[in-house]
Design a protein around this motif. Structure first.
Motif, PDB file in Angstrom:
ATOM      1  N   ALA A  77      40.283  41.080  36.363  1.00 48.90           N
ATOM      2  CA  ALA A  77      41.331  40.192  36.871  1.00 48.90           C
ATOM      3  C   ALA A  77      42.709  40.541  36.333  1.00 48.90           C
ATOM      4  CB  ALA A  77      40.995  38.735  36.507  1.00 48.90           C
ATOM      5  N   ILE A  78      42.869  41.690  35.708  1.00 53.84           N
ATOM      6  CA  ILE A  78      44.119  42.004  35.041  1.00 53.84           C
ATOM      7  C   ILE A  78      45.149  42.605  35.977  1.00 53.84           C
ATOM      8  CG2 ILE A  78      43.311  44.275  34.336  1.00 53.84           C
ATOM      9  CD1 ILE A  78      45.743  41.937  32.465  1.00 53.84           C
ATOM     10  N   GLY A  79      44.720  43.249  37.045  1.00 57.56           N
ATOM     11  CA  GLY A  79      45.677  43.931  37.902  1.00 57.56           C
ATOM     12  C   GLY A  79      45.873  45.370  37.460  1.00 57.56           C
ATOM     13  N   GLY A  80      47.112  45.853  37.505  1.00 57.20           N
ATOM     14  CA  GLY A  80      47.370  47.270  37.264  1.00 57.20           C
ATOM     15  C   GLY A  80      47.620  47.652  35.829  1.00 57.20           C
ATOM     16  N   ARG A  81      47.906  46.712  34.942  1.00 55.31           N
ATOM     17  CA  ARG A  81      48.254  47.027  33.554  1.00 55.31           C
ATOM     18  C   ARG A  81      47.294  46.310  32.609  1.00 55.31           C
ATOM     19  NH1 ARG A  81      54.906  46.819  33.444  1.00 55.31           N
ATOM     20  NH2 ARG A  81      55.237  48.478  34.990  1.00 55.31           N
ATOM     21  N   ASN A  82      46.789  47.045  31.640  1.00 60.21           N
ATOM     22  CA  ASN A  82      45.774  46.513  30.732  1.00 60.21           C
ATOM     23  C   ASN A  82      46.400  45.787  29.556  1.00 60.21           C
ATOM     24  OD1 ASN A  82      43.624  47.470  32.212  1.00 60.21           O
ATOM     25  ND2 ASN A  82      43.461  49.380  31.056  1.00 60.21           N
TER      26      ASN A  82
END
Length: 294
Positions: free
Chosen positions: A238-243
C-alpha cells in the motif's frame, strides 16, 4: 541472601535464571547488531569483530548503494509523526464516545479492533486493491470524458494516502484500547466537581479530563509512532512508488553484505529509544506538574 538475612530458596534462582535467559533472548540480537556495527573497515557480518571504529556509520552517511536511505528515513519519520498525531486525535474522541451507552456500541467496538485479528498482509493487500480499483475508475473516467485535469493521472496511492490508512488500521485500535483502560479507571467525580463549579462541558474536558489523562495520551502517541516506524507488512502493498525505511531495510538484507546494514539497524534502534525517552520524560513532567497543582 535477601535483606532480612534469610537464604533464598532454590526456586528463586531457577526463576532468576529463566528471566535472565528471557532478557538475553529478547535483547541479545539487538545488542549483537549494535556491537557488530562498530567494526573496522575489514569487518564482517559475524563474530569475531575485526577492529573497532565508526567506519560503517560514515559509509552509511554517504548512502547505501543506489538506495537513498536518508530519504527513506525522512519519509518514515514524517509518516510516523503524522500517524502519531492522527492516532491521538481520533482515539481520544472515540474513547470519550464509548463512555456513553449508544445503539450498536458492541458491534462498532469489534469492527474497530478487527484489524488487529486480520493478518497484516491481508489488510495491506485489501488497501492496495482498493486504491488500484479507484485508480482504474479515474483513468476510465478520463478516457471517456477527455477532461484535461485528469490526463496524466497515475495513482492516488502514496505515503499520505494508502500507506497512512494502512498504518492507522494498526495504531488506532491500540490507541482505543489504551483509552478504554484509562477511562474505565477514571473517577467521574472530578467531572461532576467541575460542573458543580459552573464549568461548561468543553471547560471540563480541557481543564479536568485532559490534564488527568495527559500521560496516557503520551502513551497513545508513543504507540502510534513506534508501530508506524517499524511497520513492514501493512505497508508493503500500500506504499505506492516510494518505500519507507523498514521496507528499504528489508530489501537491503538480501543485497548488503557488510556491517553497514548493522549501522543502519543501530541508527533506527537509537531513534526508537530516543522517542521512548522523550515520551517517558514528557510523562514525568506532566505528572510533576499535576502534583504541583494538587
Amino acid at each position: 541472601m535477601n535483606r532480612t538475612g534469610e537464604k533464598r530458596p532454590a526456586a528463586f534462582w531457577w526463576l532468576a535464571a529463566l528471566f535472565t535467559a528471557f532478557v538475553l533472548f529478547l535483547y541479545g540480537p539487538i545488542l549483537a547488531i549494535v556491537v557488530l556495527s562498530f567494526q573496522g573497515p575489514a569487518g564482517g557480518l559475524t563474530f569475531p569483530m575485526n577492529g573497532v571504529s565508526t567506519f560503517w556509520f560514515s559509509r552509511l552517511w554517504q548512502g547505501v548503494g543506489v538506495v537513498d536511505i536518508w530519504a527513506a528515513f525522512g519519509r518514515s519519520l514524517r509518516l510516523g509523526a503524522l500517524v502519531m498525531l492522527l492516532t491521538v486525535l481520533l482515539a481520544l474522541p472515540a474513547g470519550l464516545a464509548f463512555r456513553k451507552r449508544f445503539w450498536g456500541q458492541g458491534g462498532l467496538f469489534y469492527v474497530a479492533i478487527a484489524s488487529l485479528i486480520v493478518p497484516s498482509i491481508v489488510v495491506s493487500l485489501g488497501i492496495g486493491l482498493e486504491f488500484r480499483l479507484f485508480d482504474d475508475a479515474i483513468k476510465a473516467l478520463a478516457e471517456s470524458t477527455g477532461w484535461g485535469f485528469l490526463q496524466g493521472y497515475e495513482t492516488s496511492a502514496g505515503l499520505y494516502t494508502s500507506a497512512l490508512g494502512a498504518h492507522l488500521t494498526w495504531t488506532l485500535p491500540f490507541g482505543l484500547l489504551i483509552l478504554f483502560a484509562v477511562f474505565n479507571r477514571f473517577n467521574p467525580a472530578f467531572e461532576e466537581a467541575g460542573r458543580d463549579l459552573g464549568a461548561s462541558p468543553m471547560q471540563v474536558l480541557r481543564h479536568v479530563v485532559l490534564p488527568i489523562i495527559a500521560p496516557s495520551l503520551v502513551g497513545v502517541a508513543l504507540f502510534g509512532f513506534t508501530l508506524s516506524w517499524d511497520e513492514v507488512a501493512r505497508t508493503s502493498q500500500a506504499i505506492g512508488g516510494r518505500n519507507t525505511l523498514p521496507l528499504e531495510l528489508q530489501g537491503l538484507t538480501t543485497t548488503v553484505t557488510t556491517p553497514e546494514i548493522y549501522a543502519l539497524g543501530t541508527v533506527t534502534t537509537a531513534m526508537s529509544l530516543l522517542v521512548i525517552a522523550l515520551a517517558l520524560g514528557t510523562v514525568l513532567i506532566l505528572q510533576r506538574r499535576r502534583n504541583r497543582r494538587r
